[in-house]
Design a protein around this motif. Structure first.
Motif, mmCIF file in Angstrom:
data_model
loop_
_atom_site.group_PDB
_atom_site.id
_atom_site.type_symbol
_atom_site.label_atom_id
_atom_site.label_comp_id
_atom_site.label_asym_id
_atom_site.label_seq_id
_atom_site.Cartn_x
_atom_site.Cartn_y
_atom_site.Cartn_z
ATOM 1 N N CYS A 106 0.752 -1.372 -0.098
ATOM 2 C CA CYS A 106 0.132 0.397 0.139
ATOM 3 C C CYS A 106 1.034 1.002 -0.317
ATOM 4 O O CYS A 106 2.117 1.290 0.809
ATOM 5 N N ASP A 107 0.325 2.072 -0.587
ATOM 6 C CA ASP A 107 0.912 3.345 -0.867
ATOM 7 C C ASP A 107 0.773 4.257 0.582
ATOM 8 O O ASP A 107 -0.356 4.140 1.478
ATOM 9 N N PRO A 108 1.786 5.520 0.753
ATOM 10 C CA PRO A 108 0.785 6.242 1.970
ATOM 11 C C PRO A 108 -0.728 6.511 1.755
ATOM 12 O O PRO A 108 -1.299 7.086 3.620
ATOM 13 N N GLU A 109 -1.096 7.127 0.615
ATOM 14 C CA GLU A 109 -2.665 7.280 0.307
ATOM 15 C C GLU A 109 -3.566 6.343 0.854
ATOM 16 O O GLU A 109 -4.705 6.478 0.728
ATOM 17 N N GLY A 110 -3.174 5.343 0.799
ATOM 18 C CA GLY A 110 -4.063 3.888 0.910
ATOM 19 C C GLY A 110 -4.388 3.251 -0.273
ATOM 20 O O GLY A 110 -6.020 2.184 -0.256
ATOM 21 N N ARG A 111 -4.054 3.109 -1.189
ATOM 22 C CA ARG A 111 -4.112 2.886 -2.639
ATOM 23 C C ARG A 111 -2.503 1.568 -2.688
ATOM 24 O O ARG A 111 -2.327 1.274 -1.749
ATOM 25 N N LEU A 112 -3.715 0.316 -2.750
ATOM 26 C CA LEU A 112 -2.980 -1.118 -3.484
ATOM 27 C C LEU A 112 -2.006 -1.244 -5.130
ATOM 28 O O LEU A 112 -2.864 -0.772 -5.677
ATOM 29 N N LEU A 113 -0.375 -1.086 -4.640
ATOM 30 C CA LEU A 113 -0.181 -1.418 -5.460
ATOM 31 C C LEU A 113 0.860 -2.636 -5.567
ATOM 32 O O LEU A 113 0.457 -3.028 -4.470
ATOM 33 N N ALA A 114 0.264 -3.394 -6.811
ATOM 34 C CA ALA A 114 0.536 -5.066 -7.081
ATOM 35 C C ALA A 114 0.782 -4.924 -8.812
ATOM 36 O O ALA A 114 0.593 -4.616 -8.993
ATOM 37 N N GLY A 115 1.857 -5.986 -8.807
ATOM 38 C CA GLY A 115 1.659 -6.761 -10.262
ATOM 39 C C GLY A 115 2.311 -7.972 -10.610
ATOM 40 O O GLY A 115 2.098 -8.392 -9.566
ATOM 41 N N THR A 116 2.425 -8.229 -11.672
ATOM 42 C CA THR A 116 2.087 -9.680 -11.676
ATOM 43 C C THR A 116 3.430 -10.050 -13.250
ATOM 44 O O THR A 116 4.109 -9.166 -13.559
ATOM 45 N N MET A 117 3.188 -11.397 -13.282
ATOM 46 C CA MET A 117 4.190 -11.911 -14.006
ATOM 47 C C MET A 117 3.687 -13.599 -15.061
ATOM 48 O O MET A 117 2.635 -13.648 -14.391
ATOM 49 N N ALA A 118 4.770 -13.644 -16.148
ATOM 50 C CA ALA A 118 4.373 -14.842 -16.361
ATOM 51 C C ALA A 118 5.067 -15.480 -15.152
ATOM 52 O O ALA A 118 5.968 -15.734 -15.011
ATOM 53 N N TYR A 119 4.240 -16.937 -15.294
ATOM 54 C CA TYR A 119 4.726 -18.295 -15.097
ATOM 55 C C TYR A 119 5.782 -18.359 -15.307
ATOM 56 O O TYR A 119 6.419 -18.863 -14.688
ATOM 57 N N SER A 120 5.793 -18.207 -16.097
ATOM 58 C CA SER A 120 7.064 -18.874 -17.312
ATOM 59 C C SER A 120 8.366 -17.695 -17.186
ATOM 60 O O SER A 120 9.073 -17.763 -17.519
ATOM 61 N N HIS A 121 8.030 -16.658 -16.482
ATOM 62 C CA HIS A 121 8.791 -15.749 -16.190
ATOM 63 C C HIS A 121 9.929 -14.639 -17.858
ATOM 64 O O HIS A 121 10.092 -14.135 -18.124
ATOM 65 N N GLU A 122 8.426 -14.871 -18.944
ATOM 66 C CA GLU A 122 8.623 -14.583 -20.517
ATOM 67 C C GLU A 122 8.303 -12.794 -19.902
ATOM 68 O O GLU A 122 8.140 -12.078 -19.350
ATOM 69 N N ALA A 123 9.537 -11.832 -20.843
ATOM 70 C CA ALA A 123 9.820 -11.032 -20.744
ATOM 71 C C ALA A 123 8.684 -10.059 -21.063
ATOM 72 O O ALA A 123 8.254 -10.295 -22.068
ATOM 73 N N GLY A 124 8.935 -8.937 -19.948
ATOM 74 C CA GLY A 124 7.435 -7.916 -20.137
ATOM 75 C C GLY A 124 6.060 -8.700 -20.793
ATOM 76 O O GLY A 124 4.700 -7.280 -21.117
ATOM 77 N N GLY A 126 4.298 -8.356 -17.978
ATOM 78 C CA GLY A 126 3.461 -8.590 -16.860
ATOM 79 C C GLY A 126 3.728 -6.911 -16.821
ATOM 80 O O GLY A 126 3.205 -5.953 -17.076
ATOM 81 N N SER A 127 2.636 -6.242 -15.401
ATOM 82 C CA SER A 127 2.372 -5.396 -15.305
ATOM 83 C C SER A 127 2.230 -5.099 -13.849
ATOM 84 O O SER A 127 2.508 -5.802 -12.926
ATOM 85 N N LEU A 128 2.181 -3.320 -13.758
ATOM 86 C CA LEU A 128 2.604 -2.758 -12.048
ATOM 87 C C LEU A 128 1.067 -2.354 -12.564
ATOM 88 O O LEU A 128 0.506 -1.373 -12.869
ATOM 89 N N TYR A 129 -0.331 -3.195 -10.873
ATOM 90 C CA TYR A 129 -1.288 -2.127 -11.264
ATOM 91 C C TYR A 129 -1.644 -1.663 -9.898
ATOM 92 O O TYR A 129 -0.827 -1.812 -8.525
ATOM 93 N N ARG A 130 -2.622 -0.418 -9.542
ATOM 94 C CA ARG A 130 -3.220 0.315 -8.975
ATOM 95 C C ARG A 130 -4.235 -0.030 -8.407
ATOM 96 O O ARG A 130 -5.717 -0.034 -9.163
ATOM 97 N N LEU A 131 -5.096 -0.625 -6.995
ATOM 98 C CA LEU A 131 -6.248 -0.817 -6.543
ATOM 99 C C LEU A 131 -6.395 0.310 -5.598
ATOM 100 O O LEU A 131 -5.661 0.715 -4.868
ATOM 101 N N ASP A 132 -7.437 1.316 -5.853
ATOM 102 C CA ASP A 132 -7.852 1.876 -5.646
ATOM 103 C C ASP A 132 -8.907 1.854 -4.193
ATOM 104 O O ASP A 132 -9.500 1.015 -4.605
ATOM 105 N N ALA A 133 -9.131 2.489 -4.051
ATOM 106 C CA ALA A 133 -10.320 2.882 -2.703
ATOM 107 C C ALA A 133 -11.827 1.989 -2.546
ATOM 108 O O ALA A 133 -12.489 1.527 -2.503
ATOM 109 N N ASP A 134 -12.047 2.268 -4.038
ATOM 110 C CA ASP A 134 -13.234 2.036 -4.945
ATOM 111 C C ASP A 134 -13.039 1.230 -5.240
ATOM 112 O O ASP A 134 -15.182 0.312 -6.044
ATOM 113 N N HIS A 135 -11.947 0.189 -5.098
ATOM 114 C CA HIS A 135 -11.252 -0.931 -5.877
ATOM 115 C C HIS A 135 -11.613 -0.913 -7.295
ATOM 116 O O HIS A 135 -11.634 -1.957 -8.003
ATOM 117 N N SER A 136 -11.446 0.083 -8.252
ATOM 118 C CA SER A 136 -11.195 0.553 -9.840
ATOM 119 C C SER A 136 -9.388 0.330 -9.887
ATOM 120 O O SER A 136 -8.558 0.826 -8.469
#
Length: 287
Positions: A106-124, A126-136
């Motif tokens: 979580c960031d200081p404002e209460g948003r959750l930042l979470a990243g993904t990856m491929a099970y195969s570890h294939e380059a590129g 994944g992404s880094l996402y942000r989950l806001d308080a409204d669940h968007s």
């Protein structure tokens, strides 16, 4: 020269991929996950009591909720955990099960930042996402490979982030939930950067996977402290204990050969070190 410290085994598990250590100051319990097993572990260092929750699907990371309980970055989305009740709150495209969540914080404002990856570890993949308080859900960084450690400077203006195969931690200007203007912060030739935590003084601690170490860097990039861990797959670290003065370190048995496993009987366990520096209370998810 950096000062040298050693970590001691405190919970002798043999987990496959322990990650996301989190001090729950509401209960005095350290929590962490075994990602692919989908297990959320808890341990009270005062009593030795253990807890265990099986989510039924991989859990990349956990964070505290301001309203109580935990928020989980699960295989292909997000869920909240209240006691033994798991409730899904947002979904992601898992590319037909080829992607999974990895690290999250979580960031200081209460948003959750979470990243993904491929099970195969294939380059590129994944992404880094942000989950806001409204669940968007919003994309913060696209085209990452193994999204890993993330934490903020004490003033919240700088975010330190590791896409592990790049072998570096980068410093970003952080504004309104966005990571901007990346600059190299710390590079690794032996091992790769995994979990990250920032202490109360602004020091940046990095678990160095494949190397059995945790490094502390000053904000100017100077290597200040090296903590040796008797398990090469050091995955993440976080401060805990009543005074937030114990550095807890998770490890894994993933990627270890039979010979490695025999030589590292403590691999997969939870380690601790008292470095004489305090951490900070974990940020809470506002949703």
């Amino acid at each position: 020269m950096p000062r040298l410290l050693s970590a001691d085994l405190v919970v002798p598990d043999r987990l496959h991929l322990a990650e996301s250590p989190l001090w729950d100051d509401r209960t005095g319990v350290l929590r962490w996950v075994d990602i692919l097993a989908g297990h959320v572990h808890g341990w009270d260092p005062a009593t030795g009591e253990r807890t265990h929750f099986d989510a039924g699907l991989p859990v990349g990371a956990i964070a505290l909720r301001a309203s109580g309980g935990l928020v989980l970055a699960v295989a292909d989305g997000f869920a909240v955990l209240d006691g033994e009740r798991l409730t899904r709150i947002a979904d992601l495209d898992s590319a037909d099960g080829q992607l999974r969540m990895n690290d999250a914080v979580c960031d200081p404002e209460g948003r959750l930042l979470a990243g993904t990856m491929a099970y195969s570890h294939e380059a590129g993949r994944g992404s880094l996402y942000r989950l806001d308080a409204d669940h968007s859900v919003h994309t913060v960084l696209p085209a990452v490979t193994i999204s890993n450690g993330l934490d903020w400077s004490p003033d919240g203006a700088t975010a330190y982030y590791a896409d592990s195969p790049t072998r570096e931690v980068r410093a970003y200007r952080y504004r309104d939930g966005a990571l901007l203007d990346p600059e190299p912060f710390a590079a690794f030739t032996d091992g790769v950067p995994d979990g990250v935590t920032v202490d109360a003084e602004g020091g940046i601690w990095v678990a160095v996977a494949f190397a059995g170490r945790v490094h502390r860097y000053l904000p100017d990039g100077t290597l200040d402290t090296v903590v040796r861990v008797p398990a090469t797959m050091t995955t993440s670290c976080a401060f805990g204990g009543p005074g937030l003065d114990t550095l807890y370190i998770t490890t894994a048995t993933e990627n270890l050969s039979p010979a490695d496993l025999a030589a590292q009987p403590a691999a997969g366990g939870l380690f601790a070190c008292e470095p004489g520096i305090r951490g900070r209370r974990a940020h809470r998810f506002a949703g």
